[in-house]
Enzyme design. Structure first.
Site, PDB file in Angstrom:
ATOM      1  N   HIS A 275       0.813  -1.222   0.000  1.00 45.38           N
ATOM      2  CA  HIS A 275       0.000   0.000   0.000  1.00 45.38           C
ATOM      3  C   HIS A 275       0.843   1.268   0.000  1.00 45.38           C
ATOM      4  CE1 HIS A 275      -3.394   2.576   0.562  1.00 45.38           C
ATOM      5  NE2 HIS A 275      -2.881   3.094   1.649  1.00 45.38           N
ATOM      6  N   CYS A 276       2.120   1.170   0.348  1.00 45.84           N
ATOM      7  CA  CYS A 276       2.910   2.393   0.553  1.00 45.84           C
ATOM      8  C   CYS A 276       3.727   2.828  -0.659  1.00 45.84           C
ATOM      9  CB  CYS A 276       3.834   2.202   1.757  1.00 45.84           C
ATOM     10  SG  CYS A 276       2.969   2.111   3.339  1.00 45.84           S
ATOM     11  N   ILE A 277       4.684   2.023  -1.061  1.00 37.90           N
ATOM     12  CA  ILE A 277       5.687   2.476  -2.020  1.00 37.90           C
ATOM     13  C   ILE A 277       5.099   2.823  -3.391  1.00 37.90           C
ATOM     14  CG2 ILE A 277       7.884   1.930  -3.112  1.00 37.90           C
ATOM     15  CD1 ILE A 277       8.545   0.181  -0.759  1.00 37.90           C
ATOM     16  N   ILE A 279       2.293   4.115  -3.983  1.00 39.47           N
ATOM     17  CA  ILE A 279       1.294   5.173  -3.844  1.00 39.47           C
ATOM     18  C   ILE A 279       1.854   6.451  -3.231  1.00 39.47           C
ATOM     19  CG2 ILE A 279      -0.843   5.780  -2.615  1.00 39.47           C
ATOM     20  CD1 ILE A 279      -1.707   2.875  -2.992  1.00 39.47           C
ATOM     21  N   ASP A 280       2.596   6.312  -2.145  1.00 41.66           N
ATOM     22  CA  ASP A 280       3.016   7.471  -1.351  1.00 41.66           C
ATOM     23  C   ASP A 280       3.736   8.556  -2.141  1.00 41.66           C
ATOM     24  OD1 ASP A 280       1.900   5.988   0.606  1.00 41.66           O
ATOM     25  OD2 ASP A 280       3.713   5.704   1.793  1.00 41.66           O
TER      26      ASP A 280
END
Length: 445
Positions: A275-277, A279-280
């Site tokens: 979910h992080c890399i 998208i962030d």
């Protein structure tokens, strides 16, 4: 009176008589809820999914690497329960928002889950409550988005209600670090909110790192993942360059990693997941445009990483043509690994989902095997794959496919059997070489 609300909440946090509410019982919220129980707090978990709430309250293992016995014990002791009744948001002294922050199809931030959660909290908001946003987002979200929603319901942040940001730093399946042991950043724009947040997390995790504002904590979280995204993009691009030169990028990285300073190893793959890399970085590039700044370096890294699945499918097609004289149209392909990383059941933003869709768009038949994901759940971006099941893996089954594409390096897969029976192997994770397995029909992509 405002100091009374602060002191009452502080006292309850210090002596662990406070009730903690966690909104969103996924890969971030559920571990946080259990960490709160370990700290001695009573915890109420909120989720919109009736099925997930029922599974949690039944003590089922909803996340593969979390011990369900720990959850069952907390439920039996009356220290933890899950609910879909958001009217109960008034009960907790602390509310941690752990909901998704995805991207729209145009790669703009989608804060709809954060906004709707804040609006639900506002309906039942009572004086003295501390609200902590944990969902990753652009710098300024806590003060510019969440705070106005809460204050519109009455009260003032820092006086009768309290607000801060503490980014989640979960790494699903990491055996060396968990919610309790990972240092916790805490930021708030007023000293009372900051003190309450430090007190709560200070009892819940091993180390709290306070910063002077919510925006600093928000920016720090983005910086952590942008650092990784940019370096992964670099090695993905190096893989393309070195591959054309006939050089194994995995061997290059291993050689470079022998330098004891000035180098940190990152590894290429079929695309970014989790979910992080993936998208962030785009949360920051979107916010930067508000200030008239083009974050070209970050945007370029994103372009490289999002292009990797198409590169892998191109390499698969080329290998099919060159090694078995067959095109991708009409071929049977087996994808090994649906999860975005090894040894977990997490498929958020997994490149494997994109790979399957791209392969099938070329006219091939595609199945998958994943020891941790028996069936594809409902997803927003890949609804057409929902309900598909993982096939059993044995030599006879493997031999029935024209090619095996290794997309995730799961330890539970017997790669020696794969190497023995597969007609063609396209390895995006260096899985065979890491195990010392030589397969002349294998290519790296």
């Amino acid at each position: 009176m405002s100091s009374d609300y602060y002191l009452q909440t502080l006292s309850r946090l210090e002596d662990a008589t406070a009730t903690i509410g966690v909104v969103g019982l996924g890969y971030v919220g559920l571990p946080l809820a259990l960490a709160g129980v370990k700290a001695g707090y009573k915890v109420v978990g909120f989720d919109v999914s009736q099925g997930r709430v029922e599974a949690i309250n039944a003590g089922e293992q909803v996340i593969s690497y979390l011990d369900p016995a720990e959850m069952r014990d907390a439920i039996a002791a009356g220290q933890f329960e899950a609910t879909t009744d958001f009217a109960r948001l008034a009960e907790p002294d602390v509310l941690a928002i752990c909901v998704p922050t995805p991207l729209t199809r145009n790669r703009d931030p989608d804060l709809s889950y954060v906004v709707s959660t804040a609006q639900m909290i506002a309906k039942t908001l009572r004086p003295g409550q501390l609200v902590m946003l944990e969902s990753t987002t652009w710098p300024g979200t806590t003060s510019e988005v969440v705070q106005p929603i809460l204050e519109a319901a009455g009260g003032i942040v820092g006086e009768t209600l309290f607000l801060g940001f503490s980014p989640e730093r979960e790494d699903p399946g990491n055996k060396n670090f968990n919610t309790h042991t990972i240092p916790k950043l805490v930021g708030a724009d007023d000293p009372k909110s900051r003190k309450l947040a430090e007190t709560f997390y200070g009892k819940t995790v091993a180390k709290v790192v306070p910063v002077n504002s919510a925006a600093v904590a928000e920016a720090a979280k983005l910086t952590e993942n942008i650092f990784r995204a940019v370096n992964i993009a670099l090695v993905n691009e190096l893989k393309l360059v070195y591959s054309e030169m006939g050089i194994d990028v995995w061997e290059v990285i291993a050689a470079a990693a022998t330098k004891p300073f000035g180098f940190q190893a990152f590894y290429p793959g079929p695309g970014l997941g989790g979910h992080c890399i993936p998208i962030d970085p785009f949360y920051l590039t979107w916010k930067a445009r508000e200030f008239g700044i083009e974050s070209r370096f970050i945007e370029l890294a994103g372009q490289i990483n999002t292009a990797m699945p198409r590169h892998v499918v191109s390499e698969l097609s080329r290998a099919l043509n060159s090694q078995i004289g067959k095109g991708l149209r009409g071929a049977k392909i087996l994808v090994l690994g649906l999860a975005y990383k090894s040894d977990v059941d997490d498929l958020r933003e997994s490149p494997s989902l994109t790979l399957i869709e791209l392969i099938e768009a070329q006219g091939a038949h595609c199945d998958f095997h994943d020891p941790h994901i028996p069936k594809v759940p409902q997803t927003r971006e890949h609804a057409n794959l929902s309900g598909r099941g993982s096939i059993a893996l044995d030599g006879k089954t493997i031999a029935d496919y024209d090619a095996v594409l290794i997309a995730t390096d799961h330890a539970a897969v017997d790669y020696a059997v794969v190497a023995e029976h597969a007609r063609l192997i396209v390895d995006t994770r260096n899985a065979l070489a890491k195990r010392g397995i030589t397969a002349p029909q294998a290519v790296k992509a």
